[in-house]
Design a protein around this motif. Structure first.
Motif: not given
Length: 207
Positions: A11-12, A80-81, A84, A189, A192-193
Motif C-alpha cells: 500500500d502507499q 501495488g506501489e 511506499f 493521497e 503521500n505523493n
C-alpha cells in the motif's frame, strides 16, 4: 525444480508501532507455500533508530532484494506501489477522554465556523433584501416582520446539509463516504505523493 512464486502487495502508506519493521508489516504476502509466507513475513525489513516518530520511504526493490538474498530461487511478483511510506509511531497509552475532548472541540469549531460563514454570506449578498423583494412580488405587500420565506430558509439549510452528507438515514444499505471523507482521502493521497517525490529528489528513498 520449479521456482516458487511469491506475490507482494504494497500500500502507499502503512503505520507501524514496533521499531523492528517486518515484511509482513508493510506488505501482503501470498504464495502456494504457507510456510514460505510465514518465513518471508518474519524477515526484518528495517530497524528504526532513535526514540522519535519517523516517516520512511522505501522502494519495493528493497523488499525484493531482501527476499531474493535469503531465497535466491524465489520469483517475486509485486502488485501495488513502487515506492511506499512507512510511518513509525511511538506507542502511547490509549486516552479515550482526550479523543472525546478533540471531538467536542472540532464539533464546536465546525458549528460556529459554519454559522459565521452562513451569516457572512447572507449579509454580503443581502439575502434579507432579496426576501423582502420576493415577498412583495408574490403578495403585493411590504412585510414588516419575519415571514414564511425566512422560516422556510432557516429549515431548508439544516435539512439540505443533512441530505447532502447522506449519513442520517436509517434505511441506507451502504455506508457511503461523505464529501468530507472523500476530501480527506484526496488530501492523504496528495500528501503521500508529495512525501515520496520529495524523498526521491533528495535521494532519501531506502533502496
Amino acid at each position: 525444480m520449479k521456482s516458487s512464486v511469491v506475490y507482494l502487495k504494497t500500500d502507499q502508506n502503512v503505520q507501524v508501532l514496533n521499531k523492528k519493521i517486518l515484511l509482513q508489516d508493510v506488505a501482503e504476502i501470498y504464495s502456494s507455500d504457507n510456510n514460505l509466507i510465514k518465513e518471508i513475513g518474519n524477515t526484518v525489513l528495517y530497524t528504526v533508530k532513535g526514540n522519535k516518530n519517523e516517516i520512511l520511504v522505501f522502494s519495493v526493490m528493497k523488499v525484493i532484494g531482501i527476499i531474493q538474498k535469503q531465497y535466491p530461487d524465489i520469483i517475486v511478483q509485486t502488485i501495488g506501489e513502487p515506492e511506499f511510506i512507512v510511518e513509525y509511531k511511538i506507542p502511547v497509552p490509549d486516552k479515550k477522554w482526550a479523543e472525546y475532548i478533540k471531538l467536542i472541540f472540532v464539533a464546536l469549531i465546525l458549528f460556529f465556523g459554519s454559522a459565521f460563514t452562513i451569516m457572512t454570506f447572507n449579509t454580503d449578498v443581502s439575502v434579507g433584501d432579496v426576501f423582502n423583494d420576493f415577498y412583495y412580488l408574490v403578495t403585493g405587500v411590504h412585510k414588516s416582520d419575519g415571514s414564511i420565506v425566512e422560516i422556510a430558509y432557516s429549515i431548508g439549510i439544516p435539512v439540505g446539509i443533512l441530505g447532502f452528507y447522506n449519513h442520517f438515514k436509517s434505511s441506507r444499505v451502504h455506508d457511503d463516504p461523505t464529501p468530507v471523507h472523500m476530501e480527506m482521502r484526496t488530501f492523504e493521497e496528495n500528501l503521500n505523493n508529495t512525501i515520496i517525490k520529495d524523498s526521491s529528489r533528495e535521494g532519501k528513498i531506502i533502496k
